[in-house]
Write a protein that holds these residues in place. Structure first.
Motif, mmCIF file in Angstrom:
data_model
loop_
_atom_site.group_PDB
_atom_site.id
_atom_site.type_symbol
_atom_site.label_atom_id
_atom_site.label_comp_id
_atom_site.label_asym_id
_atom_site.label_seq_id
_atom_site.Cartn_x
_atom_site.Cartn_y
_atom_site.Cartn_z
ATOM 1 N N ILE A 25 0.837 -1.204 0.000
ATOM 2 C CA ILE A 25 0.000 0.000 0.000
ATOM 3 C C ILE A 25 0.870 1.252 0.000
ATOM 4 O O ILE A 25 0.594 2.215 -0.718
ATOM 5 C CB ILE A 25 -0.974 -0.017 1.200
ATOM 6 C CG1 ILE A 25 -2.019 -1.118 0.982
ATOM 7 C CG2 ILE A 25 -1.633 1.335 1.393
ATOM 8 C CD1 ILE A 25 -2.898 -1.390 2.180
ATOM 9 N N GLU A 26 1.946 1.238 0.777
ATOM 10 C CA GLU A 26 2.843 2.395 0.819
ATOM 11 C C GLU A 26 3.458 2.655 -0.553
ATOM 12 O O GLU A 26 3.566 3.806 -0.983
ATOM 13 C CB GLU A 26 3.940 2.161 1.857
ATOM 14 C CG GLU A 26 4.781 3.377 2.112
ATOM 15 C CD GLU A 26 5.759 3.190 3.260
ATOM 16 O OE1 GLU A 26 6.538 4.114 3.507
ATOM 17 O OE2 GLU A 26 5.756 2.117 3.902
ATOM 18 N N GLU A 27 3.835 1.598 -1.262
ATOM 19 C CA GLU A 27 4.382 1.752 -2.618
ATOM 20 C C GLU A 27 3.343 2.333 -3.567
ATOM 21 O O GLU A 27 3.656 3.133 -4.439
ATOM 22 C CB GLU A 27 4.855 0.407 -3.162
ATOM 23 C CG GLU A 27 6.093 -0.123 -2.506
ATOM 24 C CD GLU A 27 6.436 -1.541 -2.955
ATOM 25 O OE1 GLU A 27 5.700 -2.108 -3.807
ATOM 26 O OE2 GLU A 27 7.422 -2.088 -2.440
ATOM 27 N N GLU A 28 2.090 1.925 -3.398
ATOM 28 C CA GLU A 28 1.042 2.325 -4.330
ATOM 29 C C GLU A 28 0.490 3.728 -4.059
ATOM 30 O O GLU A 28 0.111 4.417 -4.990
ATOM 31 C CB GLU A 28 -0.104 1.308 -4.317
ATOM 32 C CG GLU A 28 0.280 -0.067 -4.826
ATOM 33 C CD GLU A 28 0.740 -0.076 -6.275
ATOM 34 O OE1 GLU A 28 0.171 0.663 -7.104
ATOM 35 O OE2 GLU A 28 1.679 -0.826 -6.580
ATOM 36 N N VAL A 29 0.414 4.140 -2.789
ATOM 37 C CA VAL A 29 -0.218 5.431 -2.479
ATOM 38 C C VAL A 29 0.772 6.498 -2.017
ATOM 39 O O VAL A 29 0.367 7.631 -1.762
ATOM 40 C CB VAL A 29 -1.351 5.285 -1.435
ATOM 41 C CG1 VAL A 29 -2.456 4.413 -1.967
ATOM 42 C CG2 VAL A 29 -0.841 4.777 -0.114
ATOM 43 N N GLY A 30 2.027 6.145 -1.896
ATOM 44 C CA GLY A 30 3.031 7.139 -1.524
ATOM 45 C C GLY A 30 2.900 7.603 -0.087
ATOM 46 O O GLY A 30 2.868 6.796 0.830
ATOM 47 N N ASN A 31 2.781 8.910 0.110
ATOM 48 C CA ASN A 31 2.782 9.491 1.450
ATOM 49 C C ASN A 31 1.440 9.417 2.169
ATOM 50 O O ASN A 31 1.331 9.871 3.297
ATOM 51 C CB ASN A 31 3.230 10.958 1.389
ATOM 52 C CG ASN A 31 4.686 11.081 1.003
ATOM 53 O OD1 ASN A 31 5.482 10.191 1.264
ATOM 54 N ND2 ASN A 31 5.029 12.179 0.368
ATOM 55 N N ALA A 32 0.432 8.884 1.535
ATOM 56 C CA ALA A 32 -0.867 8.730 2.203
ATOM 57 C C ALA A 32 -0.709 7.749 3.366
ATOM 58 O O ALA A 32 0.270 7.027 3.460
ATOM 59 C CB ALA A 32 -1.908 8.235 1.219
ATOM 60 N N ASP A 33 -1.680 7.702 4.247
ATOM 61 C CA ASP A 33 -1.636 6.866 5.446
ATOM 62 C C ASP A 33 -1.841 5.390 5.089
ATOM 63 O O ASP A 33 -2.964 4.961 4.861
ATOM 64 C CB ASP A 33 -2.717 7.345 6.410
ATOM 65 C CG ASP A 33 -2.806 6.518 7.673
ATOM 66 O OD1 ASP A 33 -1.801 5.892 8.037
ATOM 67 O OD2 ASP A 33 -3.882 6.507 8.286
ATOM 68 N N PRO A 34 -0.759 4.579 5.060
ATOM 69 C CA PRO A 34 -0.910 3.173 4.683
ATOM 70 C C PRO A 34 -1.783 2.389 5.660
ATOM 71 O O PRO A 34 -2.578 1.546 5.252
ATOM 72 C CB PRO A 34 0.509 2.616 4.661
ATOM 73 C CG PRO A 34 1.425 3.736 4.900
ATOM 74 C CD PRO A 34 0.639 4.933 5.272
ATOM 75 N N LYS A 35 -1.665 2.652 6.949
ATOM 76 C CA LYS A 35 -2.453 1.926 7.951
ATOM 77 C C LYS A 35 -3.939 2.251 7.781
ATOM 78 O O LYS A 35 -4.783 1.362 7.829
ATOM 79 C CB LYS A 35 -1.961 2.291 9.356
ATOM 80 C CG LYS A 35 -2.728 1.629 10.463
ATOM 81 C CD LYS A 35 -2.498 0.131 10.494
ATOM 82 C CE LYS A 35 -3.184 -0.474 11.698
ATOM 83 N NZ LYS A 35 -3.821 -1.740 11.419
ATOM 84 N N GLY A 36 -4.265 3.514 7.580
ATOM 85 C CA GLY A 36 -5.653 3.910 7.359
ATOM 86 C C GLY A 36 -6.213 3.302 6.085
ATOM 87 O O GLY A 36 -7.364 2.863 6.044
ATOM 88 N N THR A 37 -5.391 3.253 5.044
ATOM 89 C CA THR A 37 -5.812 2.647 3.782
ATOM 90 C C THR A 37 -6.055 1.159 3.967
ATOM 91 O O THR A 37 -7.044 0.614 3.458
ATOM 92 C CB THR A 37 -4.761 2.887 2.680
ATOM 93 O OG1 THR A 37 -4.530 4.301 2.563
ATOM 94 C CG2 THR A 37 -5.212 2.333 1.351
ATOM 95 N N LEU A 38 -5.184 0.478 4.723
ATOM 96 C CA LEU A 38 -5.361 -0.949 4.984
ATOM 97 C C LEU A 38 -6.641 -1.196 5.775
ATOM 98 O O LEU A 38 -7.382 -2.134 5.479
ATOM 99 C CB LEU A 38 -4.159 -1.525 5.730
ATOM 100 C CG LEU A 38 -4.231 -3.015 6.062
ATOM 101 C CD1 LEU A 38 -4.425 -3.863 4.801
ATOM 102 C CD2 LEU A 38 -2.989 -3.453 6.816
#
Length: 63
Positions: A25-38
Motif C-alpha cells: 500500500i505504501e508503494e502504491e499510495v506514496g505518502n498517504a496513510d498506509p495503515k488507514g488505507t489498509l
C-alpha cells in the motif's frame, strides 16, 4: 482475516501477511496513510468485494 493480493500484470492471487500489505500500500499510495488505507481495504473486502489500490487488487481469501 486472510487477505490476498494480485497486481494487474499477475494471473494468480497470493495470500499476503499484514507487514507486506502495508509495504504494498505504501508503494502504491506514496505518502498517504498506509495503515488507514489498509483499515479501509479490510472494511470493503469484509463485504465480499475486491478493491484496487494503485496497481494491486485486494480480496478476502476464499475458504
Amino acid at each position: 482475516m486472510q487477505i490476498q493480493t494480485q497486481y494487474n500484470y499477475e494471473k494468480t492471487w497470493r495470500t499476503t501477511n499484514e507487514d507486506d500489505l502495508l509495504k504494498i500500500i505504501e508503494e502504491e499510495v506514496g505518502n498517504a496513510d498506509p495503515k488507514g488505507t489498509l483499515d479501509y481495504v479490510k472494511e470493503v473486502i469484509k463485504k465480499g468485494k475486491t478493491i484496487m489500490v494503485g496497481n494491486c487488487k485486494f480480496r478476502e481469501e476464499k475458504k
